[in-house]
Motif scaffolding. Structure first.
Motif, PDB file in Angstrom:
ATOM      1  N   GLU A   1      22.389 -29.648  23.250  1.00 55.65           N
ATOM      2  CA  GLU A   1      23.532 -30.437  22.776  1.00 55.65           C
ATOM      3  C   GLU A   1      23.121 -31.370  21.642  1.00 55.65           C
ATOM      4  OE1 GLU A   1      27.403 -32.283  22.714  1.00 55.65           O
ATOM      5  OE2 GLU A   1      26.650 -30.361  23.470  1.00 55.65           O
ATOM      6  N   ILE A   2      22.024 -32.085  21.831  1.00 55.67           N
ATOM      7  CA  ILE A   2      21.555 -33.006  20.794  1.00 55.67           C
ATOM      8  C   ILE A   2      21.203 -32.248  19.518  1.00 55.67           C
ATOM      9  CG2 ILE A   2      19.742 -34.654  20.192  1.00 55.67           C
ATOM     10  CD1 ILE A   2      19.611 -35.409  23.154  1.00 55.67           C
ATOM     11  N   SER A   3      20.567 -31.084  19.668  1.00 53.43           N
ATOM     12  CA  SER A   3      20.174 -30.289  18.507  1.00 53.43           C
ATOM     13  C   SER A   3      21.394 -29.786  17.743  1.00 53.43           C
ATOM     14  CB  SER A   3      19.311 -29.106  18.956  1.00 53.43           C
ATOM     15  OG  SER A   3      18.149 -29.554  19.624  1.00 53.43           O
ATOM     16  N   ILE A   4      22.382 -29.279  18.482  1.00 53.69           N
ATOM     17  CA  ILE A   4      23.581 -28.742  17.828  1.00 53.69           C
ATOM     18  C   ILE A   4      24.319 -29.846  17.081  1.00 53.69           C
ATOM     19  CG2 ILE A   4      25.870 -27.763  18.257  1.00 53.69           C
ATOM     20  CD1 ILE A   4      24.606 -26.163  20.534  1.00 53.69           C
ATOM     21  N   VAL A   5      24.504 -30.987  17.725  1.00 49.62           N
ATOM     22  CA  VAL A   5      25.209 -32.102  17.083  1.00 49.62           C
ATOM     23  C   VAL A   5      24.471 -32.543  15.827  1.00 49.62           C
ATOM     24  CG1 VAL A   5      25.825 -34.535  17.350  1.00 49.62           C
ATOM     25  CG2 VAL A   5      26.334 -32.922  19.177  1.00 49.62           C
ATOM     26  N   THR A   6      23.147 -32.631  15.914  1.00 48.89           N
ATOM     27  CA  THR A   6      22.349 -33.062  14.764  1.00 48.89           C
ATOM     28  C   THR A   6      22.466 -32.077  13.604  1.00 48.89           C
ATOM     29  OG1 THR A   6      20.766 -34.145  16.252  1.00 48.89           O
ATOM     30  CG2 THR A   6      20.039 -33.690  14.006  1.00 48.89           C
ATOM     31  N   VAL A   7      22.369 -30.775  13.898  1.00 50.96           N
ATOM     32  CA  VAL A   7      22.441 -29.753  12.847  1.00 50.96           C
ATOM     33  C   VAL A   7      23.822 -29.724  12.199  1.00 50.96           C
ATOM     34  CG1 VAL A   7      22.362 -27.276  12.413  1.00 50.96           C
ATOM     35  CG2 VAL A   7      20.612 -28.335  13.823  1.00 50.96           C
ATOM     36  N   VAL A   8      24.871 -29.806  13.032  1.00 52.20           N
ATOM     37  CA  VAL A   8      26.230 -29.766  12.490  1.00 52.20           C
ATOM     38  C   VAL A   8      26.480 -30.951  11.563  1.00 52.20           C
ATOM     39  CG1 VAL A   8      28.667 -29.951  13.094  1.00 52.20           C
ATOM     40  CG2 VAL A   8      27.192 -28.418  14.385  1.00 52.20           C
ATOM     41  N   ILE A   9      26.021 -32.121  11.962  1.00 49.19           N
ATOM     42  CA  ILE A   9      26.202 -33.314  11.123  1.00 49.19           C
ATOM     43  C   ILE A   9      25.400 -33.181   9.833  1.00 49.19           C
ATOM     44  CG2 ILE A   9      25.774 -35.794  10.968  1.00 49.19           C
ATOM     45  CD1 ILE A   9      26.328 -35.961  13.969  1.00 49.19           C
ATOM     46  N   ALA A  10      24.159 -32.704   9.948  1.00 51.39           N
ATOM     47  CA  ALA A  10      23.288 -32.593   8.766  1.00 51.39           C
ATOM     48  C   ALA A  10      23.831 -31.590   7.755  1.00 51.39           C
ATOM     49  CB  ALA A  10      21.882 -32.204   9.199  1.00 51.39           C
ATOM     50  N   GLN A  11      24.495 -30.532   8.221  1.00 49.50           N
ATOM     51  CA  GLN A  11      24.966 -29.494   7.314  1.00 49.50           C
ATOM     52  C   GLN A  11      26.391 -29.718   6.824  1.00 49.50           C
ATOM     53  OE1 GLN A  11      24.035 -25.514   7.712  1.00 49.50           O
ATOM     54  NE2 GLN A  11      21.876 -25.911   8.053  1.00 49.50           N
ATOM     55  N   ALA A  12      26.994 -30.814   7.254  1.00 48.97           N
ATOM     56  CA  ALA A  12      28.334 -31.124   6.749  1.00 48.97           C
ATOM     57  C   ALA A  12      28.242 -31.602   5.302  1.00 48.97           C
ATOM     58  CB  ALA A  12      28.972 -32.206   7.611  1.00 48.97           C
ATOM     59  N   PRO A  13      29.261 -31.355   4.483  1.00 45.31           N
ATOM     60  CA  PRO A  13      29.268 -31.874   3.115  1.00 45.31           C
ATOM     61  C   PRO A  13      29.128 -33.399   3.137  1.00 45.31           C
ATOM     62  CG  PRO A  13      31.029 -30.275   3.432  1.00 45.31           C
ATOM     63  CD  PRO A  13      30.466 -30.550   4.782  1.00 45.31           C
TER      64      PRO A  13
END
Length: 282
Positions: free
Chosen positions: A178-190
């Protein structure tokens, strides 16, 4: 003999940059990268896979916490059983010695139970109600001898121990995912949308945790109520009702956890929009 065209790149931009005469095309081209990525989602995680990985998080923290409390309880009981075994080897065991170990076992049950989640505490109460913990005198009457009482003073339920082992392995893994997914999604957002995406993702995680916690307790109550008739069956009723509580808790936690995630994402995004649109007037 070859045609008379001057060697040069064709079908490229009308004003190519840094194009040299020769036979090799050196027309400008876009940098290599991932194609077809949706803003806000990493290319390696599809929405379906993302949801599949996120769903277990709604019950993972509760199951993990209870599992480690169960581990502490098992260690306490192992220590008590070791003391009992030493008394059995010595022989000539007195009633006060037996009573002291039984009281310590009952105290450890209540002590650990008070640290469980609402679901874990309810599940434990169904399997072994705190008010019905047997005293040393009751155990002696039931088993017939001090030695027989001491042989089982540290006994635990194997089914619950197995659930604890699985939860201690799967629970932390779901939390890390969960922490990894949230971090990746935020990092790859414009960059311009990163704040909104972060609020949405964090809100979803908080909502999943809240929904999962409430859903596990509610599901346990519902399952135990439906199976409460089995309590009239000796030695079977508590296990059947406990099993219904466990299954109901898992279903309720996953179901309300998913609903909580959807609500949390909407609330998180709405809160971000509200805060960013505020205009402070001096």
């Amino acid at each position: 003999m070859a045609g008379g065209k001057v060697p040069a790149p064709y079908c490229s931009s009308s004003n190519p940059e840094d194009v040299e005469d020769g036979t090799l095309c050196r027309a400008p081209s876009p940098l290599p990268g991932s194609l077809g990525a949706t803003p806000g989602h990493p290319p390696i995680i599809s929405p379906a896979l993302k949801i599949t990985l996120e769903v277990p998080f709604s019950i993972a923290p509760q199951m993990t916490w209870d599992a480690f409390q169960r581990l502490a309880y098992d260690k306490l009981n192992a220590g008590l059983q070791q003391q009992a075994n030493e008394l059995l080897k010595r022989g000539s065991i007195t009633y006060p010695e037996m009573e002291k170990l039984v009281n310590a076992r009952n105290a450890s049950v209540l002590q650990v139970r008070n640290r469980l989640t609402s679901f874990g505490e309810l599940y434990s109460e169904i399997l072994k109600p705190g008010a019905s913990l047997k005293t040393a005198e009751q155990l002696l009457t039931e088993k017939g001898s001090i030695e027989a009482v001491l042989e089982s003073v540290g006994k635990t339920r194997q089914v619950v121990d197995r659930i604890g082992i699985v939860s201690r392995l799967a629970g932390p893994a779901a939390i890390v995912l969960e922490i990894s997914i949230v971090t990746v999604v935020i990092a790859q957002a414009p960059p311009q949308d990163r704040g909104r995406v972060a609020s949405r993702q964090i809100g979803g995680s908080v909502g999943a945790l809240a929904g999962g916690s409430g859903g596990m307790w509610l599901g346990c109550v519902t399952g135990a109520t439906l199976a409460s008739w089995s309590l009239v069956v000796p030695f079977v009723g508590e296990g059947a009702t406990g099993g219904a509580c466990l299954i109901g808790g898992l279903i309720g936690g996953l179901g309300l956890g998913f609903g909580g995630r959807m609500a949390g994402e909407s609330l998180g995004e709405g809160a971000y929009d509200f805060v960013t649109r505020l205009h402070w007037v001096k």
